[in-house]
Design an enzyme around this catalytic site. Sequence first.
Site, PDB file in Angstrom:
ATOM      1  N   CYS A 137      -2.199   9.652   2.433  1.00 39.53           N
ATOM      2  CA  CYS A 137      -1.702   9.063   1.179  1.00 39.53           C
ATOM      3  C   CYS A 137      -2.608   9.367   0.005  1.00 39.53           C
ATOM      4  O   CYS A 137      -2.151   9.444  -1.131  1.00 39.53           O
ATOM      5  CB  CYS A 137      -1.539   7.558   1.351  1.00 39.53           C
ATOM      6  SG  CYS A 137      -3.048   6.752   1.896  1.00 39.53           S
ATOM      7  N   GLU A 145       0.881  -1.172   0.000  1.00 41.87           N
ATOM      8  CA  GLU A 145       0.000   0.000   0.000  1.00 41.87           C
ATOM      9  C   GLU A 145       0.914   1.217   0.000  1.00 41.87           C
ATOM     10  O   GLU A 145       1.428   1.628   1.042  1.00 41.87           O
ATOM     11  CB  GLU A 145      -0.892  -0.011   1.254  1.00 41.87           C
ATOM     12  CG  GLU A 145      -1.883  -1.163   1.291  1.00 41.87           C
ATOM     13  CD  GLU A 145      -3.097  -0.931   0.404  1.00 41.87           C
ATOM     14  OE1 GLU A 145      -3.365   0.222   0.015  1.00 41.87           O
ATOM     15  OE2 GLU A 145      -3.778  -1.922   0.088  1.00 41.87           O
TER      16      GLU A 145
HETATM   17  P1  NAD Z   1       8.092   4.726   5.043  1.00 39.83           P
HETATM   18  O1  NAD Z   1       8.163   3.930   3.806  1.00 39.83           O
HETATM   19  O2  NAD Z   1       9.232   5.621   5.382  1.00 39.83           O
HETATM   20  O3  NAD Z   1       7.892   3.775   6.320  1.00 39.83           O
HETATM   21  C1  NAD Z   1       6.924   2.764   6.383  1.00 39.83           C
HETATM   22  C2  NAD Z   1       7.417   1.640   7.264  1.00 39.83           C
HETATM   23  O4  NAD Z   1       8.602   1.093   6.717  1.00 39.83           O
HETATM   24  C3  NAD Z   1       7.736   2.023   8.706  1.00 39.83           C
HETATM   25  O5  NAD Z   1       7.195   1.051   9.557  1.00 39.83           O
HETATM   26  C4  NAD Z   1       9.246   2.012   8.748  1.00 39.83           C
HETATM   27  O6  NAD Z   1       9.768   1.621   9.991  1.00 39.83           O
HETATM   28  C5  NAD Z   1       9.624   0.995   7.701  1.00 39.83           C
HETATM   29  N1  NAD Z   1      10.900   1.299   7.049  1.00 39.83           N
HETATM   30  C6  NAD Z   1      11.419   2.531   6.774  1.00 39.83           C
HETATM   31  N2  NAD Z   1      12.599   2.406   6.134  1.00 39.83           N
HETATM   32  C7  NAD Z   1      12.851   1.075   6.020  1.00 39.83           C
HETATM   33  C8  NAD Z   1      13.909   0.303   5.459  1.00 39.83           C
HETATM   34  N3  NAD Z   1      14.981   0.885   4.895  1.00 39.83           N
HETATM   35  N4  NAD Z   1      13.824  -1.040   5.516  1.00 39.83           N
HETATM   36  C9  NAD Z   1      12.763  -1.640   6.067  1.00 39.83           C
HETATM   37  N5  NAD Z   1      11.722  -0.956   6.629  1.00 39.83           N
HETATM   38  C10 NAD Z   1      11.770   0.371   6.612  1.00 39.83           C
HETATM   39  O7  NAD Z   1       6.727   5.523   4.916  1.00 39.83           O
HETATM   40  P2  NAD Z   1       6.098   6.591   5.908  1.00 39.83           P
HETATM   41  O8  NAD Z   1       6.958   7.812   5.950  1.00 39.83           O
HETATM   42  O9  NAD Z   1       5.752   5.951   7.202  1.00 39.83           O
HETATM   43  O10 NAD Z   1       4.727   6.929   5.159  1.00 39.83           O
HETATM   44  C11 NAD Z   1       4.657   7.831   4.101  1.00 39.83           C
HETATM   45  C12 NAD Z   1       4.432   7.134   2.777  1.00 39.83           C
HETATM   46  O11 NAD Z   1       3.492   6.100   2.908  1.00 39.83           O
HETATM   47  C13 NAD Z   1       3.862   8.043   1.715  1.00 39.83           C
HETATM   48  O12 NAD Z   1       4.433   7.735   0.464  1.00 39.83           O
HETATM   49  C14 NAD Z   1       2.390   7.709   1.710  1.00 39.83           C
HETATM   50  O13 NAD Z   1       1.718   8.013   0.511  1.00 39.83           O
HETATM   51  C15 NAD Z   1       2.444   6.247   1.953  1.00 39.83           C
HETATM   52  N6  NAD Z   1       1.201   5.783   2.558  1.00 39.83           N
HETATM   53  C16 NAD Z   1       0.408   4.933   1.845  1.00 39.83           C
HETATM   54  C17 NAD Z   1      -0.803   4.509   2.383  1.00 39.83           C
HETATM   55  C18 NAD Z   1      -1.713   3.588   1.652  1.00 39.83           C
HETATM   56  O14 NAD Z   1      -2.654   3.094   2.273  1.00 39.83           O
HETATM   57  N7  NAD Z   1      -1.498   3.296   0.374  1.00 39.83           N
HETATM   58  C19 NAD Z   1      -1.168   4.953   3.645  1.00 39.83           C
HETATM   59  C20 NAD Z   1      -0.331   5.798   4.332  1.00 39.83           C
HETATM   60  C21 NAD Z   1       0.860   6.200   3.787  1.00 39.83           C
END
Ligand code: NAD
Length: 456
Positions: free
Chosen positions: A243, A209
């Site tokens: 998002c 997602e």
């Molecule tokens: P992110 O990708 O930075 O983090 C998401 C998760 O991934 C966190 O739990 C984090 O700990 C983990 N993570 C971060 N870096 C990692 C790595 N190198 N290796 C493994 N795991 C890692 O995203 P965010 O900042 O939490 O959220 C923002 C993004 O998420 C935006 O792009 C937004 O559009 C998207 N988003 C999508 C939805 C949806 O339902 N489609 C909902 C909310 C947010």
Amino acid sequence: MHFSDLLAQQRHYFKAQHTKTLAARKSALQRFKQMLLANEAQLYAAVHADFQKSEHEAFLTEWAILIKDIDEALGALPKWMKAQKVSTNLVNLPGKSYVVPEPLGVCLVIGAWNYPVQLSFAPVIAALAAGNTVILKPSELAANSAQCMADIVANYFDPQLFTVVLGGVAETTALLEQRFDKIFFTGSPAVGRIVYQAAAKHLTPVTLELGGKSPAILTPSADLPTAIKRLVWAKFLNAGQTCIAPDYVFVHESIYRECLNLFQQEIEKNQYALANKNYVQIINERNLARLENLLDKDKIAYGGAINHADRTISPTLLKDVGFDDAIMQEEIFGPILPLLPYTDFQEALAYIQDHEKPLSAYLFCNNKTEQAAWLSHLSFGGGCINDAIMHITNPNLPFGGVGQSGTGSYHGKSGFDTFSHRKSVFEKPRLFEVPLKYPPYTASKMNWIKRLLKFS
Ligand code: NAD
């Protein structure tokens, strides 16, 4: 405990059939509901501590949605779990054929911070309804929410069924080395790629997602005050950290001035402020700095006030934005809204088509031809005509992206399907046998086979 031990325990529990029956699934969901009801205030306090989200918004966007999800699953589970009969083809008659939804096994759910409780718990509810065990890793950026979820889950659930692991990149990396039966990830496309690669090592199925730039188009045939009211609400809810928030708006040049004024008036009317409990902080300094860098001060049409002490950016409208500007190169994910004039509807569609498939798209328009063109030309996860964001609130609409904005979907029945495998079964009566498939292969058998398969 090592993650491998935790997984081994959950796998053992799963294999012992503790999660699969209707009664077991109902009991897990009822427990989940009790947990949410008993800890409502604690969850609101945690989300507030993270970025000052008010109780009103936390109720609507974090908590009530989960209760509704559970109630829907509790009511529909007997139907969702039922084997679906399908017709049996001639060659296999007599016999019966059916599809049985079965749980996948041990699931990993990785959450995002922007709706920290909803985005962590909603996939877990779907996974439990589908009869799986779950390890949840919420986002470390909403640290208070993550801790609160870990504490309350530990009080209500046997970790063999459902547990929360806290941590950031290091812990998630270590978790991803394990072999799960399903990984459900919410977050950025960049991290989505890392998760996908880790899952590929074990051929683990994933739901991603993700996000991206969700476009809105505002056309002259729209009811402008209503359209702008809906767009402003959708964009500045959660200070744009949604998002599916409209990332930018194409506005027809003939209504551009009028719309700019209407956007401004609507923002002023709403009086967005932390004190008014209808606005939230930017999640951390790093994201505030990122947004500050994206903001070209020469293009601010309205707003643009940055308060470092409060970690806020006032609702901001940008004009004269060029396609090459930094703000058009990445998902904004904050309270900044570029308004881009367009002359020709096809030109706006072509721009969107030339970019990555968005998670959402919104069209404000009462012209049927333009509505049809928008629907057929653009590929996007989900969207609305004459509204924004609200498609997410209908559990009958699968929620998810396409291409760079994600793969797979959830909510309602589609969440149950996401965490289930559709197992195909053909059941043959004990004695009856058509000898045609067995050697010796004779001409007469071949004739019969051809007749049966309608090749002659
Ligand atoms: P992110 O990708 O930075 O983090 C998401 C998760 O991934 C966190 O739990 C984090 O700990 C983990 N993570 C971060 N870096 C990692 C790595 N190198 N290796 C493994 N795991 C890692 O995203 P965010 O900042 O939490 O959220 C923002 C993004 O998420 C935006 O792009 C937004 O559009 C998207 N988003 C999508 C939805 C949806 O339902 N489609 C909902 C909310 C947010």
